[in-house]
Design a protein around this motif. Sequence first.
Motif, mmCIF file in Angstrom:
data_model
loop_
_atom_site.group_PDB
_atom_site.id
_atom_site.type_symbol
_atom_site.label_atom_id
_atom_site.label_comp_id
_atom_site.label_asym_id
_atom_site.label_seq_id
_atom_site.Cartn_x
_atom_site.Cartn_y
_atom_site.Cartn_z
ATOM 1 N N PHE A 185 50.131 38.505 53.287
ATOM 2 C CA PHE A 185 50.174 37.073 53.573
ATOM 3 C C PHE A 185 49.993 36.815 55.058
ATOM 4 C CE2 PHE A 185 52.149 37.824 49.532
ATOM 5 C CZ PHE A 185 51.403 36.957 48.744
ATOM 6 N N GLU A 186 49.510 35.621 55.345
ATOM 7 C CA GLU A 186 49.139 35.286 56.722
ATOM 8 C C GLU A 186 50.273 35.496 57.713
ATOM 9 O OE1 GLU A 186 47.561 31.216 56.365
ATOM 10 O OE2 GLU A 186 45.682 32.081 57.074
ATOM 11 N N GLY A 187 51.492 35.152 57.286
ATOM 12 C CA GLY A 187 52.619 35.255 58.212
ATOM 13 C C GLY A 187 52.850 36.674 58.705
ATOM 14 N N GLN A 188 52.362 37.673 57.940
ATOM 15 C CA GLN A 188 52.543 39.063 58.357
ATOM 16 C C GLN A 188 51.519 39.495 59.391
ATOM 17 O OE1 GLN A 188 52.238 40.295 54.055
ATOM 18 N NE2 GLN A 188 53.940 41.656 54.600
ATOM 19 N N ILE A 189 50.320 39.005 59.280
ATOM 20 C CA ILE A 189 49.234 39.548 60.097
ATOM 21 C C ILE A 189 48.799 38.621 61.234
ATOM 22 C CG2 ILE A 189 48.339 41.098 58.317
ATOM 23 C CD1 ILE A 189 46.680 37.717 58.983
ATOM 24 N N ALA A 190 49.490 37.476 61.358
ATOM 25 C CA ALA A 190 49.043 36.466 62.321
ATOM 26 C C ALA A 190 49.041 37.003 63.745
ATOM 27 C CB ALA A 190 49.922 35.211 62.218
ATOM 28 N N ASP A 191 50.120 37.690 64.129
ATOM 29 C CA ASP A 191 50.191 38.186 65.515
ATOM 30 C C ASP A 191 49.110 39.229 65.771
ATOM 31 O OD1 ASP A 191 52.260 36.495 66.047
ATOM 32 O OD2 ASP A 191 53.834 38.012 65.789
ATOM 33 N N LEU A 193 46.286 39.542 64.288
ATOM 34 C CA LEU A 193 44.961 38.910 64.293
ATOM 35 C C LEU A 193 44.706 38.187 65.624
ATOM 36 C CD1 LEU A 193 42.444 38.405 62.532
ATOM 37 C CD2 LEU A 193 43.534 36.265 61.790
ATOM 38 N N SER A 194 45.759 37.569 66.165
ATOM 39 C CA SER A 194 45.611 36.923 67.485
ATOM 40 C C SER A 194 45.185 37.941 68.532
ATOM 41 C CB SER A 194 46.931 36.284 67.921
ATOM 42 O OG SER A 194 47.214 35.158 67.161
ATOM 43 N N GLY A 206 38.604 34.117 61.487
ATOM 44 C CA GLY A 206 39.321 33.171 60.637
ATOM 45 C C GLY A 206 40.186 33.892 59.627
ATOM 46 N N SER A 207 41.250 33.226 59.216
ATOM 47 C CA SER A 207 42.198 33.766 58.235
ATOM 48 C C SER A 207 42.330 32.767 57.103
ATOM 49 C CB SER A 207 43.550 33.980 58.922
ATOM 50 O OG SER A 207 44.536 34.252 57.964
ATOM 51 N N ASP B 47 37.604 24.214 64.475
ATOM 52 C CA ASP B 47 38.908 24.570 65.047
ATOM 53 C C ASP B 47 38.789 24.637 66.572
ATOM 54 O OD1 ASP B 47 39.860 24.992 62.385
ATOM 55 O OD2 ASP B 47 39.061 27.018 62.422
ATOM 56 N N PRO B 74 49.976 29.710 59.697
ATOM 57 C CA PRO B 74 50.624 30.446 60.783
ATOM 58 C C PRO B 74 49.683 31.184 61.728
ATOM 59 C CG PRO B 74 50.662 31.762 58.803
ATOM 60 C CD PRO B 74 49.960 30.470 58.444
ATOM 61 N N THR B 75 48.374 31.144 61.515
ATOM 62 C CA THR B 75 47.504 32.010 62.329
ATOM 63 C C THR B 75 46.931 31.286 63.543
ATOM 64 O OG1 THR B 75 45.599 31.585 60.906
ATOM 65 C CG2 THR B 75 46.959 33.490 60.364
ATOM 66 N N HIS B 76 46.260 32.080 64.407
ATOM 67 C CA HIS B 76 45.804 31.545 65.696
ATOM 68 C C HIS B 76 44.839 30.380 65.557
ATOM 69 C CE1 HIS B 76 42.476 34.081 64.453
ATOM 70 N NE2 HIS B 76 41.731 33.371 65.266
ATOM 71 N N ASP B 77 44.129 30.320 64.427
ATOM 72 C CA ASP B 77 43.162 29.236 64.248
ATOM 73 C C ASP B 77 43.798 28.004 63.602
ATOM 74 O OD1 ASP B 77 43.499 30.730 61.944
ATOM 75 O OD2 ASP B 77 41.433 30.539 61.264
ATOM 76 N N ASN B 116 59.260 34.941 61.482
ATOM 77 C CA ASN B 116 58.755 35.443 62.764
ATOM 78 C C ASN B 116 58.089 34.317 63.564
ATOM 79 O OD1 ASN B 116 56.291 35.073 61.534
ATOM 80 N ND2 ASN B 116 55.965 37.237 61.080
ATOM 81 N N ALA B 118 55.023 33.675 64.236
ATOM 82 C CA ALA B 118 53.858 33.051 63.600
ATOM 83 C C ALA B 118 54.308 32.018 62.562
ATOM 84 C CB ALA B 118 52.979 34.120 62.948
ATOM 85 N N ARG B 119 55.305 32.399 61.743
ATOM 86 C CA ARG B 119 55.763 31.467 60.705
ATOM 87 C C ARG B 119 56.500 30.272 61.305
ATOM 88 N NH1 ARG B 119 56.955 36.734 57.726
ATOM 89 N NH2 ARG B 119 55.342 36.819 56.099
ATOM 90 N N MET B 122 54.830 26.954 61.800
ATOM 91 C CA MET B 122 54.700 25.986 60.701
ATOM 92 C C MET B 122 55.869 24.998 60.666
ATOM 93 S SD MET B 122 52.903 28.185 57.666
ATOM 94 C CE MET B 122 54.172 29.458 57.470
#
Lengths: 254, 254
Positions: A185-191, A193-194, A206-207, B47, B74-77, B116, B118-119, B122
């Motif tokens: 899930f996005e919340g796990q990989i967001a950092d 990916l940034s 993009g995610s 974005d 939660p992601t950078h975009d 975390n 990232a989350r 939101m």
Amino acid sequence: MTNPTACLLIIGNEVLSGRTRDANLQYLATRLGEIGIPLREARVIPDVPEEIIEAVNACRAKYDHVFTTGGIGPTHDDITSECVARAFGVPWEVHEESRAIMVADYARRQPPVELNAARLRMATLPRGAVPIRSAETTAPGFSMGNVHVMAGVPRIMRAMFEALAPTLAGGRPVISRTVHAHGVFEGQIADGLSAIQARYPDLDLGSYPYYWQSSGGVALVAKGTDAAEVEAAAQEMFALLARFGEAQRGEPEP
Amino acid sequence: MTNPTACLLIIGNEVLSGRTRDANLQYLATRLGEIGIPLREARVIPDVPEEIIEAVNACRAKYDHVFTTGGIGPTHDDITSECVARAFGVPWEVHEESRAIMVADYARRQPPVELNAARLRMATLPRGAVPIRSAETTAPGFSMGNVHVMAGVPRIMRAMFEALAPTLAGGRPVISRTVHAHGVFEGQIADGLSAIQARYPDLDLGSYPYYWQSSGGVALVAKGTDAAEVEAAAQEMFALLARFGEAQRGEPEP
């Protein structure tokens, strides 16, 4: 080298009322990426002259190319062509070559069709416009400066775009690579990916979460015009996903 | 009484690249018509902070309501929320009530999920925003003034819109009647339709050709908030089509 940019104006009350689902945006977005003229904005606007004129003038100043769909048929709500003439401040007048082509076409039909006043509107263009001819209809689209006016019916729009495309000076094709993982899930990989995005500032990463029934996952997409950079970023995104689940290449499929 | 108006901002590179086909415009267009807040414009924008801020400020000044979809994950975009704060010139800060709701939700999961950094994005909202809660997710949408910020995932967007809709002061529902005829073409009925439009200046009359395999026809649509006027115009459109072919009520079906 920076790629030229494009904007799309989807003209029609029927899309804004929900009656018609637009079927042209995705096609043009994909094709414009392929020929290196990426779409930067799209607007859906009503059959209102002032709105069309304002949008045409705002977008033709801001983008290298403006594409329009819709509003070039024979009925009272087909006002795109006239509005483009007003946006450019030129007369809107019968285009003799187009009229002759339509007259010949209508005369060949069984029974013959009359080029009445309503149909003649389809051969009336802004002065200086270059017709876009297609095998689908003798009623033309046209290019006026950097504004390319096409039909709204998807079959005709596509024929007009494909007739026009070879005349456009494109840039480098936009290349895309996707990796995905179920159960991630996005919340796990967001950092993570940034951090990858920071290492590839020229790429667009993009995610996109996806959901099927009770499960789902995330798809990560790298886009850019440098194939080696896109591939390198995709490998880093694959390794990131692999830390949390079973990473796979390509789009997820239900 | 004039109905309030709406604009939709679809935020996301994935729609402009053709990767994702928008699935929210038609839903919102239809629902907004039903509650009497007709959609007057939609824009698909990338974005890019400056583009989002400019579009939010242009549209919130021009329309009674602005709805946005996309960019609140939660992601950078996912930058919609921060950009709305900048558009309004207010701080973008953790919304304590939303944070507490998300913490409690994440703690209940098996295995528990960590809130975390990232989350936590939101649960970070423009100061003064009113959260939009839905059963689909504890990460909120929000209303900031006349700007209503929703998720891009269609299932979540719909839940957020339906939670929001009862709080909006709508106008008179937009009523629609359609008549159609196979084998009749726009060029034949354009003049007659113009005459009907002239008799009903408050209605929006549209003409839409359709094509199936080698045949087709035309559908005529009358829209407006006065049911009696819409019905009267639809009867005149029916009579017009009947002069050229077999007129039928309702949308054509393949």
